[in-house]
Design a protein around this motif. Structure first.
Motif, short mmCIF file in Angstrom:
data_model
loop_
_atom_site.label_atom_id
_atom_site.label_comp_id
_atom_site.label_asym_id
_atom_site.label_seq_id
_atom_site.Cartn_x
_atom_site.Cartn_y
_atom_site.Cartn_z
N GLU A 136 5.08 7.52 -5.06
CA GLU A 136 5.44 6.75 -6.26
C GLU A 136 6.94 6.51 -6.34
O GLU A 136 7.38 5.53 -6.93
CB GLU A 136 4.96 7.47 -7.52
CG GLU A 136 3.46 7.40 -7.72
CD GLU A 136 3.04 7.85 -9.11
OE1 GLU A 136 3.91 7.88 -9.99
OE2 GLU A 136 1.87 8.16 -9.31
N ILE A 137 7.73 7.42 -5.79
CA ILE A 137 9.17 7.23 -5.79
C ILE A 137 9.61 6.41 -4.58
O ILE A 137 10.38 5.46 -4.70
CB ILE A 137 9.90 8.59 -5.80
CG1 ILE A 137 9.58 9.35 -7.10
CG2 ILE A 137 11.40 8.40 -5.67
CD1 ILE A 137 10.12 10.77 -7.11
N GLY A 138 9.10 6.80 -3.41
CA GLY A 138 9.58 6.21 -2.16
C GLY A 138 9.17 4.76 -1.96
O GLY A 138 10.00 3.92 -1.61
N ILE A 139 7.89 4.44 -2.20
CA ILE A 139 7.41 3.07 -1.93
C ILE A 139 8.09 2.05 -2.83
O ILE A 139 8.56 1.01 -2.35
CB ILE A 139 5.88 3.02 -2.06
CG1 ILE A 139 5.23 3.81 -0.91
CG2 ILE A 139 5.38 1.58 -2.05
CD1 ILE A 139 3.73 3.86 -0.94
N PRO A 140 8.19 2.27 -4.17
CA PRO A 140 8.94 1.30 -4.99
C PRO A 140 10.40 1.15 -4.57
O PRO A 140 10.94 0.04 -4.58
CB PRO A 140 8.82 1.87 -6.41
CG PRO A 140 7.60 2.70 -6.39
CD PRO A 140 7.55 3.29 -5.03
N LYS A 141 11.04 2.28 -4.21
CA LYS A 141 12.43 2.18 -3.76
C LYS A 141 12.54 1.35 -2.49
O LYS A 141 13.47 0.54 -2.32
CB LYS A 141 12.99 3.59 -3.52
CG LYS A 141 13.13 4.44 -4.76
CD LYS A 141 14.25 3.97 -5.64
CE LYS A 141 14.44 4.90 -6.84
NZ LYS A 141 15.44 4.38 -7.78
N MET A 142 11.59 1.54 -1.57
CA MET A 142 11.61 0.80 -0.32
C MET A 142 11.38 -0.69 -0.57
O MET A 142 12.06 -1.55 0.01
CB MET A 142 10.55 1.35 0.62
CG MET A 142 10.57 0.74 2.01
SD MET A 142 9.41 1.56 3.11
CE MET A 142 7.85 1.18 2.32
N LYS A 143 10.42 -1.02 -1.45
CA LYS A 143 10.17 -2.43 -1.78
C LYS A 143 11.39 -3.05 -2.45
O LYS A 143 11.75 -4.20 -2.18
CB LYS A 143 8.94 -2.54 -2.68
CG LYS A 143 7.63 -2.23 -1.98
CD LYS A 143 6.46 -2.41 -2.94
CE LYS A 143 5.14 -2.16 -2.25
NZ LYS A 143 3.99 -2.30 -3.19
N LYS A 144 12.01 -2.28 -3.33
CA LYS A 144 13.20 -2.79 -4.01
C LYS A 144 14.32 -3.05 -3.02
O LYS A 144 15.04 -4.05 -3.12
CB LYS A 144 13.64 -1.77 -5.07
CG LYS A 144 14.69 -2.28 -6.03
CD LYS A 144 14.96 -1.25 -7.11
CE LYS A 144 15.98 -1.76 -8.10
NZ LYS A 144 16.25 -0.77 -9.17
N PHE A 145 14.48 -2.17 -2.02
CA PHE A 145 15.51 -2.35 -1.00
C PHE A 145 15.23 -3.59 -0.15
O PHE A 145 16.16 -4.35 0.18
CB PHE A 145 15.58 -1.09 -0.12
CG PHE A 145 16.58 -1.19 1.00
CD1 PHE A 145 17.93 -1.09 0.75
CD2 PHE A 145 16.14 -1.38 2.31
CE1 PHE A 145 18.85 -1.18 1.79
CE2 PHE A 145 17.04 -1.48 3.35
CZ PHE A 145 18.41 -1.37 3.09
N ILE A 146 13.95 -3.79 0.19
CA ILE A 146 13.61 -4.99 0.98
C ILE A 146 13.91 -6.26 0.20
O ILE A 146 14.47 -7.22 0.75
CB ILE A 146 12.12 -4.92 1.39
CG1 ILE A 146 11.89 -3.76 2.38
CG2 ILE A 146 11.67 -6.24 2.01
CD1 ILE A 146 10.43 -3.51 2.69
N ARG A 147 13.56 -6.27 -1.09
CA ARG A 147 13.86 -7.45 -1.92
C ARG A 147 15.36 -7.66 -2.03
O ARG A 147 15.85 -8.80 -2.00
CB ARG A 147 13.25 -7.27 -3.32
CG ARG A 147 11.76 -7.41 -3.36
CD ARG A 147 11.28 -7.61 -4.79
NE ARG A 147 11.71 -6.53 -5.67
CZ ARG A 147 10.99 -5.44 -5.90
NH1 ARG A 147 9.81 -5.30 -5.31
NH2 ARG A 147 11.42 -4.50 -6.71
N TYR A 148 16.11 -6.56 -2.12
CA TYR A 148 17.56 -6.68 -2.21
C TYR A 148 18.14 -7.28 -0.93
O TYR A 148 19.04 -8.13 -0.98
CB TYR A 148 18.17 -5.30 -2.47
CG TYR A 148 19.67 -5.26 -2.36
CD1 TYR A 148 20.48 -5.77 -3.38
CD2 TYR A 148 20.29 -4.70 -1.24
CE1 TYR A 148 21.86 -5.74 -3.26
CE2 TYR A 148 21.66 -4.66 -1.12
CZ TYR A 148 22.45 -5.18 -2.14
OH TYR A 148 23.81 -5.15 -2.02
#
Length: 952
Positions: free
Chosen positions: A648-660
């Motif tokens: 729940e912490i890692g996957i949203p952070k990773m998606k957010k980084f990809i979008r960034y």
């Protein structure tokens, strides 16, 4: 400067809005530096609209956003469209005409660009749909001048008259002018409540909505005819942002697009890519300097922060911002976490009792006593040799920590705890329904889903092709039969796959144990069992986590091919399938250890084999309960730590980084867009879309199963669940406030099908714990020995009583140990855990009468335990009322007050009518005195002397 021909604008009769062709400005030498200079001198329009929270006029609030993709012109410049749909005459425009205020680009002398019919079709559908929204009363404004390449936004505002109309249609309860005093406690209860409030004040959130209410406004379903009853002193805040977005979403679902020969609502348009997203806006930023106070910022500070983990949740503010459905989820999660506190305390006490009495436990002392010199039979064929029972001393002592008389008490306690938790939640739910004005609310049938409409269209087109006249089509069980068959076969296959994986792990355990027995040193052989158990459980954990994700996707696919009609039907069917598959996936390895391992082993000389080569594994001399505890603890903690938290912490952070990174690449391509500050709807577009509450509920329900189903083997389960949930609440809160787009507020008065699942797990937990205590633990054999076979009324001799004897000369050919002298002496008789006749008996190796006595006692315990605990749970359910007494009194008081309000209003109308009649009578008499001739025709003409309109 010749610019007359290069300017293009709408005709004068088209709302009087003139939008100049952008390329004409480029052609006359209006360069970028001049544009920058002019923009710097002019006032920033984005500041007036609070960077996307309002329309360009800075007055009308944005209630909803529609997002679509478009292709830019070949010159590479973005065509700026600021489209306003707010003129009253625009609502009567025909659907076939272009939308009012739309930018028209005429390029003189240029060749016509390549036509993309698919994009044109989407654009035509958008134009028609937006025109219909305007006709429904909504006001629109389009913005394509954004920082996101090729993405346009349509801002939607609902004016006052539309809000009033839809609130009446939806029967929204709104606060009236009437206020009344909430019943307060008196005497001793009042003093106790005041003391509790003072004690708990430091852990209360600093939120206005969380303060105890002394008075409450009377609520009533909104009606335009009775607007005088409601408090309309501030129209801007009468409908909050949550209610406004709900109203707009209802209009979006109801409004259709019919150019494609069939009806398409917003769900169909989103599914077909006409729009890429639709969402309400967050109230503003939650961090940064000079951020204006808003509910989102307040939630981030007082709720979605790990620093306030010890505080209560501001549930009323959560409901105000996210709606009742999400508010109920967090309220339920808070109640569940609070109820875990007493369960954790009792579990710790039970565990400490086991630690304190481990040195006084006679069976484990006998197993550890090397003077007993008990030689056990080999654990595997040929490669394994005889071994001393004292080598399993550590396992026996550890088993007592969880297998002691207090465990039975804890199982009964947890069954009553589950019943109390369900009753406590029902009462809390009723309090929330009263506070949130949901009493009497009934869910209405939702609009059909996009996939359902598409299937119905496909069916109707097939019949049209066959020249059949049909009424309004719908999907029958015949249409869904292939999907039902696929569901049945798919679920059976997935359950079989889970069983096959568990069976594969069993083979791994057996083969690894034999391999380690060959290669290990004498000191290492004593830890073979622990090593095999730990590695097998880790394999199970990894498989469970992987299959959980796979089964979630498969459950969604199986539900989609069923094509449920409404979102509620879709959600219920998805929940059922996902829960069934994930329940089997999570608990099958635990069920195997608890009820099947060691049950079908056979005996020395006549073992049961798998594939004629692998011997079924046995339980340790202390029983399988310790292994069950290891299995349960590793799977539970692993799922909570890896799946629930890291994912729940890692996957949203990773998606957010990809979008960034994608956004950063786009910014480097367009420097002009990079220099602009993002609008609110652009920032929210980059957030993750809300995927529903099903995953959140599912992980908590699986955890509830770990806490209740096998709690007899792991008393510390409630403690680990409590620690996890303290983090989980803040993690979910942070995700909702900062990581997700704002979901549409949904009204709900309960948690739906999840309550029935919880009740089912609570009932199942009683049965499973009864079988765990009677069949997995040694509690019943100890009682039987103590009261039937013990010579001195103690547990001395219990271990010897549970072991049977075997003559090593009776081994089958090829199964005897290769090294029979491994212990340093020749073994004639070895022991094994079972109730069988000795080799010197007439019926050697047959099941003894002791086995049947223990079995009868075990079955009797299951029956007594199950019925007693079920009766006690039902008694708790009966003795605790579902509706708190004060809430039922308040609901009755509201009904009486509402009747009084209407009676007073009716009396006022009657008094007004009587007054008007008296005035009419007096003026009629005055008319007769001044005009005697009118008395001859009093019946006809008197009424025409004076006329008063009466509006009652």
């Amino acid at each position: 400067m010749r610019v007359n021909k290069k300017y293009s604008c709408l005709p004068a009769e088209e709302k009087g809005i003139h939008i100049i062709n952008i390329r004409a400005i480029e052609d006359i030498g209006y360069d970028q530096h001049e544009s920058t200079l002019l923009n710097s001198l002019s006032k920033n329009p984005d500041a007036d609209c609070k960077y996307g929270l309002y329309f360009r006029d800075g007055k009308r609030k944005v209630d909803y956003i529609l997002v679509y993709h478009y292709k830019k012109s070949s010159s590479g410049k973005t065509l700026t469209r600021r489209v306003h749909h707010n003129d009253s005459s625009a609502r009567s425009a025909k659907q076939d005409q272009p939308l009012p205020g739309k930018a028209v680009q005429l390029e003189m002398g240029e060749s016509e660009p390549h036509v993309d019919y698919h994009e044109d079709d989407k654009r035509f559908r958008r134009e028609e749909y937006e025109g219909n929204l305007v006709e429904a009363g909504l006001e629109l404004e389009r913005d394509e001048d954004t920082k996101i390449h090729g993405v346009g936004f349509v801002k939607i505002h609902a004016p006052w008259n539309v809000l009033c109309r839809e609130a009446e249609f939806l029967k929204l309860k709104m606060p009236t002018k009437k206020m009344y005093q909430i019943n307060q406690t008196h005497g001793l209860l009042k003093k106790i409540n005041s003391v509790i409030q003072k004690i708990t004040e430091p852990i209360q959130p600093k939120v206005a909505e969380h303060k105890p209410q002394m008075v409450k406004r009377l609520s009533y379903p909104f009606s335009r005819e009775k607007q005088h009853l409601f408090d309309l002193s501030d129209r801007d805040s009468f409908f909050d942002s949550k209610t406004r977005s709900t109203i707009v979403y209802e209009i979006l679902k109801r409004t259709t697009c019919t150019k494609a020969k069939y009806s398409m609502g917003i769900t169909s348009l989103l599914a077909n890519g006409v729009y890429s997203a639709a969402y309400p806006l967050h109230d503003g930023d939650y961090e940064g300097e000079n951020v204006e106070p808003n509910d989102r910022k307040l939630l981030c500070e007082e709720w979605a922060s790990y620093g306030v983990f010890y505080k209560y949740q501001p549930i009323d503010l959560v409901r105000k911002y996210f709606g009742e459905k999400i508010g109920l989820y967090f309220a339920w999660l808070g109640v569940y976490t609070q109820m875990l506190i007493p369960a954790s305390i009792v579990g710790i006490i039970v565990f400490l009792y086991g630690c304190a009495t481990v040195d006084e436990n006679i069976p484990s002392m006998e197993m550890c006593d090397q003077r007993n010199n008990i030689t056990m039979c080999p654990l595997c064929d040929r490669t394994c040799s005889y071994w001393k029972m004292s080598s399993a001393c550590a396992t026996a002592r550890a088993s007592h920590l969880f297998d002691n008389p207090a465990t039975v008490f804890f199982s009964v306690f947890m069954a009553l705890w589950a019943a109390t938790f369900m009753e406590h939640w029902k009462r809390k739910q009723m309090r929330l329904n009263y506070r949130w004005d949901l009493t009497g609310f009934e869910e209405e049938e939702d609009h059909p889903r996009a996939e359902y409409e598409a299937k119905v269209l496909e069916k109707s087109l097939r019949k049209e092709h066959k020249h059949k006249e049909t009424d309004k089509e719908k999907l029958t069980w015949k249409d869904r039969f292939p999907a039902y068959l696929t569901n049945f076969v798919g679920i059976i296959f997935m359950v079989g796959l889970t069983f096959a994986i568990v069976f594969g792990v069993i083979i791994y355990r057996i083969s690894t144990a034999a391999a380690l027995a060959i290669s290990s040193t004498p000191s290492g052989r004593s830890s073979v069992r622990v090593t095999v158990t730990a590695t097998a459980v880790i394999i199970n954990l990894v498989v469970i986590i992987i299959l959980d994700e796979v089964y979630g996707c498969i459950a969604r696919w199986l539900t989609q091919i069923e094509v449920p009609k409404t979102d509620k039907n879709f959600e219920d069917r998805l929940i059922f399938k996902a829960f069934l598959l994930k329940f089997v996936n999570a608990y099958t390895p635990i069920f195997y250890v608890a009820f099947f391992k060691g049950r079908f082993v056979g005996r020395p000389g006549d073992y049961v084999y798998i594939f004629h080569s692998f011997r079924m594994e046995e339980c340790a001399p202390g029983g399988c309960l310790m292994e069950l505890c290891i299995q349960l603890s590793i799977i539970m903690l692993g799922k909570q730590l890896i799946q629930n938290n890291l994912f729940e912490i890692g996957i949203p952070k990773m998606k957010k980084f990809i979008r960034y990174m994608k956004l950063k690449r786009r910014r480097s391509l367009d420097h002009e867009e990079h220099m602009k500050k993002k609008q609110r709807y652009e920032v929210d577009y980059n957030l993750e879309p809300f995927a529903g509450l099903t995953p959140e509920y599912m992980e908590m329900i699986i955890q509830f199963g770990f806490v209740t189903l096998f709690v007899a083997s792991f008393p510390l389960a409630p403690l680990f669940a409590l620690l996890n949930n303290i983090i989980e609440i803040r993690l979910d809160a942070k995700k909702f406030v900062t990581e997700l787009r704002r979901p549409v507020a949904v009204r709900a008065k309960d948690i739906g099908i999840w309550y029935n699942i919880l009740r089912g797990i609570g009932k199942l937990a009683v049965i499973i714990n009864a079988f765990v205590i009677s069949f997995t633990s040694d509690f019943i054999p100890r009682l039987v020995y103590l009261y039937m076979y013990s010579e001195n009324g103690t547990m001395h001799g219990f271990v010897n009583h549970t072991l049977s004897s075997f003559n090593v000369s009776d081994f089958q050919a090829g199964t005897a140990p290769n090294d029979p002298l491994d212990l340093g002496y020749e073994v004639q008789i070895c022991r094994y855990k079972d109730y069988r006749e000795p080799p010197w008996s007439e019926n050697k190796y047959d099941i003894s009468k002791d086995f049947w006595a223990v079995l009868a006692a075990r079955l009797a315990f299951v029956i007594v335990f199950q019925n007693l605990v079920m009766f006690m749970s039902d008694f708790v359910d009966w003795i605790i009322p579902d509706i708190p007494k004060d809430i039922s009194q308040q609901i009755h008081k509201e009904k009486v007050l509402m009747v009084e309000v209407f009676m007073r209003e009716e009396q006022g109308k009657l008094q007004m009518l009587e007054t008007w009649k008296d005035k009419d009578k007096k003026k009629g008499e005055n008319c007769n005195n001044h005009s005697p001739r009118l008395s001859r025709s009093r019946s006809g003409s008197l009424s025409s002397c004076h006329s008063y309109p009466l509006d009652v």
